[in-house]
Design an enzyme around this catalytic site. Structure first.
Site, short mmCIF file in Angstrom:
data_model
loop_
_atom_site.label_atom_id
_atom_site.label_comp_id
_atom_site.label_asym_id
_atom_site.label_seq_id
_atom_site.Cartn_x
_atom_site.Cartn_y
_atom_site.Cartn_z
N LYS A 99 15.72 75.56 149.75
CA LYS A 99 15.38 76.60 148.76
C LYS A 99 13.89 76.92 148.79
O LYS A 99 13.07 76.00 148.86
CB LYS A 99 15.75 76.13 147.35
CG LYS A 99 17.24 75.97 147.15
CD LYS A 99 17.54 75.56 145.73
CE LYS A 99 19.03 75.32 145.61
NZ LYS A 99 19.37 74.23 144.74
N ASP A 147 12.94 66.28 156.08
CA ASP A 147 13.85 66.88 155.10
C ASP A 147 13.59 68.39 155.05
O ASP A 147 12.45 68.82 154.92
CB ASP A 147 13.63 66.25 153.72
CG ASP A 147 14.18 64.83 153.66
OD1 ASP A 147 14.98 64.47 154.54
OD2 ASP A 147 13.81 64.09 152.72
N ASN A 203 4.73 58.48 149.83
CA ASN A 203 4.67 59.87 150.27
C ASN A 203 3.54 59.98 151.30
O ASN A 203 2.37 59.74 150.99
CB ASN A 203 4.39 60.77 149.05
CG ASN A 203 4.18 62.22 149.44
OD1 ASN A 203 4.12 62.57 150.62
ND2 ASN A 203 4.05 63.07 148.44
N GLU A 219 7.54 55.96 155.18
CA GLU A 219 8.83 56.39 154.64
C GLU A 219 8.78 56.32 153.12
O GLU A 219 8.25 55.36 152.56
CB GLU A 219 9.95 55.49 155.22
CG GLU A 219 11.31 55.64 154.59
CD GLU A 219 11.84 57.06 154.53
OE1 GLU A 219 11.83 57.78 155.55
OE2 GLU A 219 12.27 57.48 153.44
N ASP A 222 4.78 57.61 162.91
CA ASP A 222 6.02 58.37 162.71
C ASP A 222 6.19 58.63 161.22
O ASP A 222 6.30 57.68 160.43
CB ASP A 222 7.22 57.58 163.27
CG ASP A 222 8.51 58.37 163.24
OD1 ASP A 222 8.48 59.59 163.57
OD2 ASP A 222 9.56 57.79 162.88
C1 LIG Z 1 16.24 63.65 157.65
S1 LIG Z 1 15.45 62.10 157.63
C2 LIG Z 1 15.02 61.88 159.34
C3 LIG Z 1 14.73 60.46 159.69
C4 LIG Z 1 14.27 60.22 161.13
N1 LIG Z 1 12.95 60.78 161.38
C5 LIG Z 1 15.26 60.72 162.14
O1 LIG Z 1 14.91 61.67 162.89
O2 LIG Z 1 16.37 60.19 162.21
C6 LIG Z 1 13.86 62.45 156.89
C7 LIG Z 1 13.18 61.21 156.34
O3 LIG Z 1 11.88 61.55 155.84
C8 LIG Z 1 11.66 60.86 154.61
N2 LIG Z 1 10.63 61.64 153.87
C9 LIG Z 1 10.77 62.86 153.32
N3 LIG Z 1 9.62 63.28 152.78
C10 LIG Z 1 8.71 62.28 153.00
C11 LIG Z 1 7.32 62.12 152.68
N4 LIG Z 1 6.65 63.06 152.03
N5 LIG Z 1 6.71 60.98 153.08
C12 LIG Z 1 7.39 60.01 153.75
N6 LIG Z 1 8.70 60.11 154.07
C13 LIG Z 1 9.34 61.23 153.72
C14 LIG Z 1 13.03 60.86 153.97
O4 LIG Z 1 13.19 59.89 152.95
C15 LIG Z 1 13.93 60.59 155.18
O5 LIG Z 1 14.11 59.22 155.41
#
Ligand SMILES: C[S@@+](CC[C@H](N)C(=O)[O-])C[C@H]1O[C@@H](n2cnc3c(N)ncnc32)[C@H](O)[C@@H]1O
Length: 209
Positions: free
Chosen positions: A117, A113, A87, A60, A35
């Site tokens: 933009k 996320d 990342n 995460e 995930d």
């Molecule tokens: C909007 S949240 C959604 C969390 C969860 N998947 C849910 O559906 O409730 C998006 C998550 O992705 C993480 N995230 C964003 N870019 C990432 C990356 N490149 N690698 C790992 N995590 C990332 C963010 O920190 C955040 O916790």
């Protein structure tokens, strides 16, 4: 509203050395689900506790969330769940971590996320280069699940994955969840929020061919 973490920041160039599958999981032979962007990991805790015949791995980028999730795994003595900080793009592109990609049966990108933009699109987790790397490394039959409430982001992710000819869409109606990583269709925190607020959900499943 929380500030999104910029995944392109140099803070994430350093990647933690990952243990082997047998160090991560009690039974390293079980099917493995990944995930990406798992936040605090609540969804993965629910999955891992409810479905002990699968292993679950979460990536995460927010370090504190991963530290807390790792502590909870130890406290609860859960043997089929592991969390990685960083990342996801850097972690999975790293040659030392190819063993993860080779072993996964499915990946979820749930409510990533959005980075609204246009100049920030490159911060979105699904990128052409990343999909290309996945298509070169995943085993045939591996599934990719995407879900979001942002139409524009959905179109971007769908277009990026569909334009790679190693991935084919699976019709959701024909999909048998009972044998998947999520047999009882548990929901992520964001999905629960979206349903509560009666927003639209856009989703698709792809298979590596
Ligand atoms: C909007 S949240 C959604 C969390 C969860 N998947 C849910 O559906 O409730 C998006 C998550 O992705 C993480 N995230 C964003 N870019 C990432 C990356 N490149 N690698 C790992 N995590 C990332 C963010 O920190 C955040 O916790």
């Amino acid at each position: 509203m929380r500030q999104h973490v910029n995944p392109l920041s140099s803070n994430f160039n350093q990647i933690e050395k990952l243990p082997s599958l047998s160090e991560m999981f009690g039974d390293s032979k079980s099917n493995l689900h990944l995930d990406i962007g798992c936040a605090a990991g609540e969804f993965l805790f629910d999955l891992a506790l409810g479905n002990t015949s699968w292993n679950y791995l979460g990536i995460e980028i927010r370090e504190k969330l991963v530290k807390n999730a790792k502590l909870k795994v130890i406290e609860r003595e859960i043997k089929n769940l592991y969390f990685i900080f960083g990342n996801a793009n850097n972690i999975l592109n790293d040659m030392q971590n190819k063993f993860i990609i080779k072993n996964i049966k499915s990946i979820s990108f749930y409510f990533p996320d959005p980075w609204f933009k246009k100049r920030h699109y490159k911060r979105r987790v699904i990128q052409p280069g990343f999909v290309n790397m996945l298509s070169n490394s995943l085993q045939k039959g591996t599934l990719i699940f995407i879900k979001t409430d942002v139409k524009d982001l959905f179109n971007y992710m769908d277009c990026t994955i569909s334009s790679n000819f190693h991935f084919k869409t699976i019709d959701k109606k024909d999909f048998n969840y009972s044998e998947s990583f999520n047999p009882i269709k548990l929901k992520t925190d964001r999905e629960k929020y979206v349903i509560y607020n009666q927003l639209d959900i856009y989703e698709k499943i792809y298979i590596k061919i």
